[in-house]
Design a protein around this motif. Structure first.
Motif, PDB file in Angstrom:
ATOM      1  N   ASP A 193      70.917  19.895  31.748  1.00  0.00           N
ATOM      2  CA  ASP A 193      71.603  19.437  31.397  1.00  0.00           C
ATOM      3  C   ASP A 193      71.359  18.454  30.658  1.00  0.00           C
ATOM      4  OD1 ASP A 193      71.808  18.157  33.581  1.00  0.00           O
ATOM      5  OD2 ASP A 193      73.579  19.209  34.337  1.00  0.00           O
ATOM      6  N   THR A 194      73.121  17.647  30.292  1.00  0.00           N
ATOM      7  CA  THR A 194      73.561  15.828  30.180  1.00  0.00           C
ATOM      8  C   THR A 194      73.254  15.593  30.922  1.00  0.00           C
ATOM      9  OG1 THR A 194      75.220  17.024  28.758  1.00  0.00           O
ATOM     10  CG2 THR A 194      75.171  14.884  28.912  1.00  0.00           C
TER      11      THR A 194
ATOM     12  N   ILE B  44      67.278  22.073  25.596  1.00  0.00           N
ATOM     13  CA  ILE B  44      68.811  22.357  25.723  1.00  0.00           C
ATOM     14  C   ILE B  44      69.660  22.818  24.909  1.00  0.00           C
ATOM     15  CG2 ILE B  44      68.009  19.560  26.552  1.00  0.00           C
ATOM     16  CD1 ILE B  44      69.300  18.467  24.295  1.00  0.00           C
TER      17      ILE B  44
ATOM     18  N   VAL C 104      75.113  20.597  24.725  1.00  0.00           N
ATOM     19  CA  VAL C 104      74.437  19.058  25.433  1.00  0.00           C
ATOM     20  C   VAL C 104      73.476  18.475  24.440  1.00  0.00           C
ATOM     21  CG1 VAL C 104      72.570  18.323  26.619  1.00  0.00           C
ATOM     22  CG2 VAL C 104      73.938  20.320  27.543  1.00  0.00           C
TER      23      VAL C 104
ATOM     24  N   GLU D 163      76.009  16.081  22.911  1.00  0.00           N
ATOM     25  CA  GLU D 163      77.136  15.176  24.701  1.00  0.00           C
ATOM     26  C   GLU D 163      76.239  14.169  24.586  1.00  0.00           C
ATOM     27  OE1 GLU D 163      79.603  17.836  27.776  1.00  0.00           O
ATOM     28  OE2 GLU D 163      77.187  17.147  27.949  1.00  0.00           O
TER      29      GLU D 163
ATOM     30  N   ALA E  23      79.145  22.364  27.572  1.00  0.00           N
ATOM     31  CA  ALA E  23      78.281  22.456  27.825  1.00  0.00           C
ATOM     32  C   ALA E  23      77.415  23.296  29.510  1.00  0.00           C
ATOM     33  CB  ALA E  23      77.576  20.944  27.925  1.00  0.00           C
ATOM     34  N   ASP E  24      78.597  23.699  30.116  1.00  0.00           N
ATOM     35  CA  ASP E  24      78.491  23.713  31.383  1.00  0.00           C
ATOM     36  C   ASP E  24      77.829  25.375  31.565  1.00  0.00           C
ATOM     37  OD1 ASP E  24      78.368  21.392  33.035  1.00  0.00           O
ATOM     38  OD2 ASP E  24      80.769  21.735  33.597  1.00  0.00           O
TER      39      ASP E  24
ATOM     40  N   LEU F 129      75.273  25.993  29.591  1.00  0.00           N
ATOM     41  CA  LEU F 129      73.397  26.201  30.165  1.00  0.00           C
ATOM     42  C   LEU F 129      72.997  27.247  30.189  1.00  0.00           C
ATOM     43  CD1 LEU F 129      73.641  22.662  32.097  1.00  0.00           C
ATOM     44  CD2 LEU F 129      72.345  23.254  30.585  1.00  0.00           C
TER      45      LEU F 129
ATOM     46  N   THR G 196      69.865  21.021  36.552  1.00  0.00           N
ATOM     47  CA  THR G 196      71.391  20.296  36.376  1.00  0.00           C
ATOM     48  C   THR G 196      71.929  19.281  37.509  1.00  0.00           C
ATOM     49  OG1 THR G 196      73.550  20.573  35.856  1.00  0.00           O
ATOM     50  CG2 THR G 196      72.028  21.908  37.819  1.00  0.00           C
TER      51      THR G 196
ATOM     52  N   ASP H 100      74.536  19.752  37.990  1.00  0.00           N
ATOM     53  CA  ASP H 100      76.207  19.823  38.687  1.00  0.00           C
ATOM     54  C   ASP H 100      75.896  21.630  39.201  1.00  0.00           C
ATOM     55  OD1 ASP H 100      78.256  22.037  37.735  1.00  0.00           O
ATOM     56  OD2 ASP H 100      78.661  21.232  36.489  1.00  0.00           O
TER      57      ASP H 100
ATOM     58  N   ALA I  61      77.449  24.179  38.660  1.00  0.00           N
ATOM     59  CA  ALA I  61      76.920  25.325  37.578  1.00  0.00           C
ATOM     60  C   ALA I  61      75.640  25.573  37.609  1.00  0.00           C
ATOM     61  CB  ALA I  61      76.183  24.686  36.515  1.00  0.00           C
TER      62      ALA I  61
END
Length: 175
Positions: A8-9, A39, A43, A46, A110-111, A114, A134, A136, A139
């Motif tokens: 992820d970002t 990705i 992402v 972003e 984006a979450d 993924l 990630t 996050d 997520a």
């Protein structure tokens, strides 16, 4: 076993940019292991890229070398017509909203992308194992909780990418 690594970002943000040691450590580990980070297009957006451009990278993306060297790869567009992909993405949005006590409408796309990408990769047989990198946690937990419900038990692994993780990362993480 074929494993796909999806990032992820936050992984790139946490690295601090191409001139930082954490970024270089990530690059070196992936290249030594001979794998790439995939990705989702969300992402990529972003990160500042334009997925509609003819050639990656584009825009002001600070990770151009990663794309040119092949250790960062932008995934194909998600197949929203695939009921599994769209269902999983909806479930992820609800899961994150419930876990974070936020409205579903403000969950980042984006979450959900993924986990949608992980579902798509597994569903098409492109891989039989996905490692989701990630920053996050909701997520990541959503992926580990929901994908097994769709027949992908033992197929998803969530790795929380902390500063400590990046500072001690080696190619062994990808073998």
């Amino acid at each position: 076993m074929t494993t796909v690594y999806i990032a992820d970002t936050g992984v790139f943000v946490r690295c601090g940019g191409p001139d930082k040691s954490k970024f270089q450590r990530l690059r070196r580990a992936l290249q030594q292991a001979g794998v790439s980070l995939r990705i989702p297009q969300r992402v990529y957006q972003e990160l500042g890229g334009n997925p509609a451009a003819d050639k990656y990278p584009s825009g002001d993306i600070p990770y151009a070398d990663g794309f040119e060297d092949g250790w960062i790869v932008v995934a194909e567009e998600l197949d929203y017509a695939n009921p599994l992909v769209s269902t999983v993405m909806d479930e992820v949005r609800r899961f994150i909203a419930n876990e974070t006590d936020r409205d579903e409408d403000i969950i980042e796309k984006a979450d959900t992308a993924l986990v949608g990408l992980a579902a798509q990769v597994l569903d098409t047989g492109e891989a039989d194992h996905v490692v989701l990198l990630t920053t996050d946690k909701p997520a990541g937990r959503a992926a580990e909780a929901l994908l097994p419900q769709h027949g992908f038990s033992d197929s998803i692994e969530f790795r929380y990418v902390s500063v400590a993780y990046l500072e001690s990362l080696t190619a062994d993480e990808f073998w």
